[in-house]
Design a protein around this motif. Structure first.
Motif, mmCIF file in Angstrom:
data_model
loop_
_atom_site.group_PDB
_atom_site.id
_atom_site.type_symbol
_atom_site.label_atom_id
_atom_site.label_comp_id
_atom_site.label_asym_id
_atom_site.label_seq_id
_atom_site.Cartn_x
_atom_site.Cartn_y
_atom_site.Cartn_z
ATOM 1 N N GLY A 237 0.788 -1.232 0.000
ATOM 2 C CA GLY A 237 0.000 0.000 0.000
ATOM 3 C C GLY A 237 0.814 1.274 0.000
ATOM 4 N N LEU A 238 1.990 1.254 -0.606
ATOM 5 C CA LEU A 238 2.849 2.443 -0.590
ATOM 6 C C LEU A 238 2.237 3.557 -1.427
ATOM 7 N N ARG A 239 2.131 4.745 -0.829
ATOM 8 C CA ARG A 239 1.651 5.918 -1.558
ATOM 9 C C ARG A 239 2.152 7.176 -0.866
ATOM 10 N N THR A 240 2.194 8.267 -1.619
ATOM 11 C CA THR A 240 2.545 9.569 -1.052
ATOM 12 C C THR A 240 1.392 10.531 -1.289
ATOM 13 N N GLU A 241 1.184 11.408 -0.311
ATOM 14 C CA GLU A 241 0.066 12.341 -0.401
ATOM 15 C C GLU A 241 0.266 13.471 0.601
ATOM 16 N N ASN A 242 0.148 14.711 0.115
ATOM 17 C CA ASN A 242 0.217 15.887 0.989
ATOM 18 C C ASN A 242 1.461 15.898 1.876
ATOM 19 N N GLY A 243 2.593 15.578 1.270
ATOM 20 C CA GLY A 243 3.844 15.639 2.007
ATOM 21 C C GLY A 243 4.093 14.466 2.932
ATOM 22 N N LYS A 244 3.307 13.407 2.823
ATOM 23 C CA LYS A 244 3.448 12.240 3.694
ATOM 24 C C LYS A 244 3.627 10.978 2.850
ATOM 25 N N THR A 245 4.212 9.961 3.465
ATOM 26 C CA THR A 245 4.305 8.638 2.856
ATOM 27 C C THR A 245 3.536 7.655 3.718
ATOM 28 N N PHE A 246 2.729 6.827 3.065
ATOM 29 C CA PHE A 246 1.889 5.856 3.771
ATOM 30 C C PHE A 246 2.235 4.446 3.298
ATOM 31 N N PHE A 247 2.205 3.493 4.226
ATOM 32 C CA PHE A 247 2.342 2.088 3.850
ATOM 33 C C PHE A 247 1.745 1.216 4.948
ATOM 34 N N GLU A 248 1.562 -0.060 4.615
ATOM 35 C CA GLU A 248 1.014 -1.033 5.561
ATOM 36 C C GLU A 248 2.087 -2.064 5.898
ATOM 37 N N ILE A 249 2.090 -2.491 7.165
ATOM 38 C CA ILE A 249 3.005 -3.544 7.595
ATOM 39 C C ILE A 249 2.336 -4.342 8.709
ATOM 40 N N GLN A 250 2.226 -5.639 8.516
ATOM 41 C CA GLN A 250 1.615 -6.535 9.503
ATOM 42 C C GLN A 250 0.266 -6.000 9.997
ATOM 43 N N LYS A 251 -0.568 -5.587 9.040
ATOM 44 C CA LYS A 251 -1.918 -5.071 9.304
ATOM 45 C C LYS A 251 -1.922 -3.741 10.062
ATOM 46 N N GLN A 252 -0.773 -3.078 10.092
ATOM 47 C CA GLN A 252 -0.678 -1.770 10.731
ATOM 48 C C GLN A 252 -0.418 -0.708 9.668
ATOM 49 N N SER A 253 -1.089 0.436 9.801
ATOM 50 C CA SER A 253 -0.885 1.556 8.884
ATOM 51 C C SER A 253 0.141 2.506 9.482
ATOM 52 N N VAL A 254 1.125 2.879 8.662
ATOM 53 C CA VAL A 254 2.187 3.778 9.107
ATOM 54 C C VAL A 254 2.203 5.011 8.216
ATOM 55 N N MET A 255 2.373 6.175 8.831
ATOM 56 C CA MET A 255 2.519 7.417 8.082
ATOM 57 C C MET A 255 3.854 8.056 8.448
ATOM 58 N N LEU A 256 4.672 8.336 7.432
ATOM 59 C CA LEU A 256 5.963 8.986 7.631
ATOM 60 C C LEU A 256 5.851 10.457 7.245
ATOM 61 N N PRO A 257 6.543 11.349 7.949
ATOM 62 C CA PRO A 257 6.418 12.789 7.686
ATOM 63 C C PRO A 257 7.307 13.263 6.541
ATOM 64 N N THR A 258 7.239 12.568 5.404
ATOM 65 C CA THR A 258 8.090 12.901 4.270
ATOM 66 C C THR A 258 7.496 12.312 3.002
ATOM 67 N N GLU A 259 7.803 12.924 1.865
ATOM 68 C CA GLU A 259 7.407 12.352 0.578
ATOM 69 C C GLU A 259 8.509 11.476 -0.007
ATOM 70 N N ALA A 260 9.542 11.212 0.766
ATOM 71 C CA ALA A 260 10.613 10.318 0.319
ATOM 72 C C ALA A 260 10.121 8.881 0.449
ATOM 73 N N SER A 261 9.423 8.411 -0.571
ATOM 74 C CA SER A 261 8.777 7.099 -0.497
ATOM 75 C C SER A 261 9.772 5.965 -0.296
ATOM 76 N N PHE A 262 11.034 6.173 -0.721
ATOM 77 C CA PHE A 262 12.032 5.117 -0.557
ATOM 78 C C PHE A 262 12.343 4.843 0.912
ATOM 79 N N LEU A 263 11.970 5.769 1.794
ATOM 80 C CA LEU A 263 12.223 5.563 3.219
ATOM 81 C C LEU A 263 11.258 4.559 3.844
ATOM 82 N N ALA A 264 10.225 4.157 3.103
ATOM 83 C CA ALA A 264 9.295 3.158 3.633
ATOM 84 C C ALA A 264 10.017 1.844 3.922
#
Length: 420
Positions: A237-264
């Motif tokens: 579920g990797l995606r970037t939106e509004n300056g954030k990066t989102f992904f899923e891991i082990q049924k948990q949703s994580v939001m990173l404070p960056t659009e650097a999607s490679f940091l997922a």
């Protein structure tokens, strides 16, 4: 003798009670700073024996004269670590060590008192400095360990003896020292030499790494993290939106404070290690707010609605490719990149700078502007093979900067890629 306080090698930052290690610099002799160190509160000093006659008699009682102060500091740090019966996690690999370490420290600090590497204290001098700060109040230590030659990491492993290790992707970096990509694998896998090592968290989808781990004889626990279903821990579920990066891991949703999607991927590695260190997956999810390294895809708006992306923390072929991929996910009127040479690539430099041109041509950027002798190959390739890119080479940073002001347009996003 055991260190009774943190080491210091710089009288500008020394604190009362520190142990001053008098190392020679390129212009100054370490012993010349002994008086200043004691004036600022140093409890003890290590100094090379051949400077004994240069040190005043008044200072000598507080100076331990040794053959090699740096080696003595490493030995003391190793002995100090041996008294620490709580987890030590080593973070190694070619790219992403610092951001992965920051993610891991952020997660584990929610529940534990963590000592984590600061700045670039990840080498033969930095690691002993970090270990000397370790005390029984800490629940664990996270130590970044860097290398640019075969044998470097083995020496660090002998000092720190990590119980667990987090191995980020291995890639073509520091080839001037390692000699080849095969040498990079040899060097980074020296982490397996730690006699305490019981767990390795690393990336999935690297056949060469898998082959080497299989034939290494090491029988600890291996956890592979990645976007492939073949991974032990799958990211999705990797995606970037509004300056954030989102992904899923082990049924948990994580939001990173960056659009650097490679940091997922870095975040996924950190999450897997955090769970190994005692966290639950339920504690992993949510909005993360780690302290990020300066120059790691830092974004800011300037005049004329221009967005500057500062990714000058480090530059290597893999890091450059990741930054281009992240830029491709972002929306701007025009996408420009400004870059300089990727360093320490040895005999592979020419080939890798031409391969970089192919990555740039596929990335969808509108312009590529560069300076430095090696990037000339990149720009020449682009001018020969891409008619849609505005590709320009400049003899130096100053001439590029002068033209850059005129070349950029309102609404542009400009990626600055280089190495600090």
């Amino acid at each position: 003798m055991m260190p009774i306080a943190p080491f210091s090698i710089d009288t500008r930052t020394i604190r009362p009670g520190d142990i001053f290690v008098a190392l020679d610099g390129t212009k100054q002799k370490g012993y010349a700073f002994l008086a200043e160190a004691f004036q600022k509160g140093a409890a003890l000093a290590l100094c090379a024996s051949h400077y004994r006659d240069e040190v005043s008699e008044a200072l000598r009682p507080r100076v331990r004269f040794v053959g090699d102060p740096a080696l003595e500091m490493a030995n003391w740090a190793s002995e100090h670590r041996s008294q620490f019966n709580k987890p030590v996690i080593g973070v190694v690999g070619s790219v992403g060590k610092t951001s992965t370490k920051q993610f891991l420290a952020y997660l584990l600090s929610k529940k534990k008192k963590v000592l984590a590497t600061t700045g670039n204290l990840n080498n033969q001098l930095g690691l002993p400095l970090m270990l000397s700060r370790l005390n029984q109040a800490h629940d664990l230590a996270i130590l970044e360990m860097g290398a640019d030659h075969v044998g470097d990491l083995a020496r660090l492993v002998r000092i720190a003896e990590p119980d667990k290790a987090l191995l980020t992707p291995i890639a073509a970096e520091h080839l001037l020292g390692f000699g080849s990509l095969s040498g990079v694998y040899d060097g980074e896998l020296e982490i397996l030499q730690s006699p305490r090592l019981n767990t390795l968290v690393t990336v999935s989808g690297d056949p060469e790494l898998d082959r080497r781990l299989s034939s290494s004889g090491w029988r600890g626990k291996i956890i592979r993290v990645g976007f492939s279903e073949a991974a032990d821990i799958v990211l999705s579920g990797l995606r970037t939106e509004n300056g954030k990066t989102f992904f899923e891991i082990q049924k948990q949703s994580v939001m990173l404070p960056t659009e650097a999607s490679f940091l997922a991927l870095n975040a996924g590695l950190a999450a897997a290690m955090a769970v190994e260190a005692g966290m639950s997956w339920a504690e992993i999810g949510g909005e993360w707010q780690p302290e990020m390294p300066k120059g790691r895809f830092a974004i800011r708006k300037i005049a004329r609605d221009i967005t500057v992306i500062d990714d000058t923390y480090n530059s290597s072929p893999k890091a450059f490719s990741a930054a281009l991929e992240a830029l491709s996910r972002m929306k701007f009127s025009g996408k420009r990149i400004v870059f300089s040479d990727m360093l320490e690539l040895g005999s592979e430099s020419a080939r890798l700078h031409e391969a970089l041109a192919e990555d740039i041509a596929r990335s969808g950027v509108n312009a590529a502007w560069a300076f430095g002798p090696e990037t000339r190959r990149t720009i020449e390739w682009l001018n020969r093979n891409s008619s849609v890119l505005d590709s320009r080479w400049f003899p130096d940073a100053e001439s590029l900067a002068r033209d850059l002001i005129q070349l950029v347009q309102s609404g542009d996003g400009i990626l600055f890629k280089g190495s600090r």
